[in-house]
Design a protein around this motif. Sequence first.
Motif, PDB file in Angstrom:
ATOM      1  N   SER A   1       0.845  -1.181   0.000  1.00 49.87           N
ATOM      2  CA  SER A   1       0.000   0.000   0.000  1.00 49.87           C
ATOM      3  C   SER A   1       0.885   1.237   0.000  1.00 49.87           C
ATOM      4  CB  SER A   1      -0.936   0.010   1.206  1.00 49.87           C
ATOM      5  OG  SER A   1      -0.200   0.001   2.388  1.00 49.87           O
ATOM      6  N   THR A   2       0.359   2.324  -0.546  1.00 45.19           N
ATOM      7  CA  THR A   2       1.084   3.587  -0.571  1.00 45.19           C
ATOM      8  C   THR A   2       0.337   4.599   0.274  1.00 45.19           C
ATOM      9  OG1 THR A   2      -0.040   4.276  -2.595  1.00 45.19           O
ATOM     10  CG2 THR A   2       2.094   3.186  -2.845  1.00 45.19           C
ATOM     11  N   PHE A   3       1.091   5.415   0.971  1.00 44.18           N
ATOM     12  CA  PHE A   3       0.547   6.428   1.865  1.00 44.18           C
ATOM     13  C   PHE A   3       1.273   7.744   1.666  1.00 44.18           C
ATOM     14  CE2 PHE A   3      -0.687   2.645   4.188  1.00 44.18           C
ATOM     15  CZ  PHE A   3      -1.883   3.001   4.795  1.00 44.18           C
ATOM     16  N   GLU A   4       0.590   8.815   2.031  1.00 43.34           N
ATOM     17  CA  GLU A   4       1.269  10.080   2.242  1.00 43.34           C
ATOM     18  C   GLU A   4       1.925  10.006   3.614  1.00 43.34           C
ATOM     19  OE1 GLU A   4      -0.920  13.754   0.400  1.00 43.34           O
ATOM     20  OE2 GLU A   4      -2.322  12.553   1.591  1.00 43.34           O
ATOM     21  N   SER A   5       2.879  10.864   3.845  1.00 45.00           N
ATOM     22  CA  SER A   5       3.558  10.846   5.139  1.00 45.00           C
ATOM     23  C   SER A   5       2.718  11.639   6.139  1.00 45.00           C
ATOM     24  CB  SER A   5       4.946  11.450   4.998  1.00 45.00           C
ATOM     25  OG  SER A   5       5.623  11.341   6.216  1.00 45.00           O
ATOM     26  N   THR A   6       1.748  10.954   6.751  1.00 47.09           N
ATOM     27  CA  THR A   6       0.868  11.590   7.731  1.00 47.09           C
ATOM     28  C   THR A   6       0.740  10.689   8.952  1.00 47.09           C
ATOM     29  OG1 THR A   6      -1.107  10.548   6.802  1.00 47.09           O
ATOM     30  CG2 THR A   6      -0.494  12.707   5.917  1.00 47.09           C
ATOM     31  N   GLY A   7      -0.029  11.151   9.892  1.00 51.28           N
ATOM     32  CA  GLY A   7      -0.269  10.366  11.089  1.00 51.28           C
ATOM     33  C   GLY A   7      -1.110   9.133  10.826  1.00 51.28           C
TER      34      GLY A   7
ATOM     35  N   LYS B   1      -2.077  14.283  -4.792  1.00 53.46           N
ATOM     36  CA  LYS B   1      -1.532  13.602  -3.633  1.00 53.46           C
ATOM     37  C   LYS B   1      -0.340  12.796  -4.113  1.00 53.46           C
ATOM     38  CE  LYS B   1      -5.801  13.408  -1.142  1.00 53.46           C
ATOM     39  NZ  LYS B   1      -6.540  12.722  -0.142  1.00 53.46           N
ATOM     40  N   TYR B   2       0.706  12.836  -3.342  1.00 57.49           N
ATOM     41  CA  TYR B   2       1.917  12.144  -3.713  1.00 57.49           C
ATOM     42  C   TYR B   2       2.136  10.964  -2.784  1.00 57.49           C
ATOM     43  CZ  TYR B   2       2.777  16.427  -6.250  1.00 57.49           C
ATOM     44  OH  TYR B   2       2.648  17.488  -7.105  1.00 57.49           O
ATOM     45  N   SER B   3       2.446   9.827  -3.375  1.00 56.31           N
ATOM     46  CA  SER B   3       2.823   8.673  -2.563  1.00 56.31           C
ATOM     47  C   SER B   3       4.204   8.941  -1.995  1.00 56.31           C
ATOM     48  CB  SER B   3       2.854   7.407  -3.420  1.00 56.31           C
ATOM     49  OG  SER B   3       1.581   7.118  -3.897  1.00 56.31           O
ATOM     50  N   GLU B   4       4.322   8.830  -0.701  1.00 55.05           N
ATOM     51  CA  GLU B   4       5.602   9.077  -0.066  1.00 55.05           C
ATOM     52  C   GLU B   4       6.180   7.844   0.609  1.00 55.05           C
ATOM     53  OE1 GLU B   4       4.938  12.374   2.522  1.00 55.05           O
ATOM     54  OE2 GLU B   4       4.918  13.797   0.875  1.00 55.05           O
ATOM     55  N   ILE B   5       5.302   6.893   0.962  1.00 55.37           N
ATOM     56  CA  ILE B   5       5.766   5.706   1.673  1.00 55.37           C
ATOM     57  C   ILE B   5       5.032   4.483   1.141  1.00 55.37           C
ATOM     58  CG2 ILE B   5       5.853   4.562   3.926  1.00 55.37           C
ATOM     59  CD1 ILE B   5       6.072   7.337   5.154  1.00 55.37           C
ATOM     60  N   ILE B   6       5.778   3.393   0.907  1.00 51.69           N
ATOM     61  CA  ILE B   6       5.181   2.110   0.559  1.00 51.69           C
ATOM     62  C   ILE B   6       5.202   1.256   1.817  1.00 51.69           C
ATOM     63  CG2 ILE B   6       5.379   0.011  -0.799  1.00 51.69           C
ATOM     64  CD1 ILE B   6       6.748   1.631  -2.959  1.00 51.69           C
ATOM     65  N   LEU B   7       4.053   0.717   2.161  1.00 51.88           N
ATOM     66  CA  LEU B   7       3.941  -0.160   3.331  1.00 51.88           C
ATOM     67  C   LEU B   7       3.721  -1.577   2.834  1.00 51.88           C
ATOM     68  CD1 LEU B   7       3.812  -0.011   6.461  1.00 51.88           C
ATOM     69  CD2 LEU B   7       1.331  -0.060   6.213  1.00 51.88           C
ATOM     70  N   ILE B   8       4.599  -2.493   3.234  1.00 55.18           N
ATOM     71  CA  ILE B   8       4.505  -3.892   2.829  1.00 55.18           C
ATOM     72  C   ILE B   8       4.190  -4.712   4.077  1.00 55.18           C
ATOM     73  CG2 ILE B   8       5.699  -5.833   1.752  1.00 55.18           C
ATOM     74  CD1 ILE B   8       7.592  -3.706   0.481  1.00 55.18           C
ATOM     75  N   VAL B   9       3.119  -5.500   3.997  1.00 56.79           N
ATOM     76  CA  VAL B   9       2.693  -6.298   5.139  1.00 56.79           C
ATOM     77  C   VAL B   9       2.685  -7.765   4.733  1.00 56.79           C
ATOM     78  CG1 VAL B   9       0.869  -6.699   6.832  1.00 56.79           C
ATOM     79  CG2 VAL B   9       1.256  -4.395   5.966  1.00 56.79           C
ATOM     80  N   ASP B  10       3.444  -8.602   5.443  1.00 59.76           N
ATOM     81  CA  ASP B  10       3.415 -10.054   5.269  1.00 59.76           C
ATOM     82  C   ASP B  10       2.383 -10.614   6.232  1.00 59.76           C
ATOM     83  OD1 ASP B  10       4.986 -11.156   3.327  1.00 59.76           O
ATOM     84  OD2 ASP B  10       6.814 -11.051   4.523  1.00 59.76           O
ATOM     85  N   CYS B  11       1.453 -11.421   5.710  1.00 59.68           N
ATOM     86  CA  CYS B  11       0.408 -11.952   6.587  1.00 59.68           C
ATOM     87  C   CYS B  11      -0.121 -13.269   6.031  1.00 59.68           C
ATOM     88  CB  CYS B  11      -0.734 -10.951   6.711  1.00 59.68           C
ATOM     89  SG  CYS B  11      -1.635 -10.708   5.181  1.00 59.68           S
TER      90      CYS B  11
END
Length: 152
Positions: A5-11, A118-128
């Motif tokens: 998933s991609t996120f902006e750098s926010t809380g 909106k700019y993607s700033e972080i990619i979050l990778i989750v193994d599950c």
Amino acid sequence: MQLFSTFESTGFLEMAVSTLEKRGISKESIFAVPLDNRREARKIFDTLHRSDGTTLIDIGVGFATALSVIGASIGFKLAWGPIYWGLIGAFVGFVLGFAIRFFIELVVKKRKRTLKGKYSEIILIVDCPESKAELIEEILWNHFALGVAKIK
């Protein structure tokens, strides 16, 4: 299974990670990668191998047609004749239309591009495990992910 998933750098990103940890996903299964966004400005002129889909000559061609007709019509009463005045009108119309379009692309659309988007700033990778994939996807969407992808 992996979820990207991609996120902006926010809380919201931090809240998503803490929610995932509360739901039983270990810290070792969560990986965040910061992205480097484009720093240089976008190019206005297209090259042979790259085009952004906008054209700078569309208004110029329309103005050239209109002013060449007007110039040719008035040229019957002027000294150089309708052909020269039609060509002069076409040239002036093209330059005027090109300048208008160039100004629009350079100033107006650049301002719009910087204000919105909106700019993607972080990619979050989750193994599950596959059984928790739907829950994790819902958590990511609820915390305002810009995009989510699943890979089995």
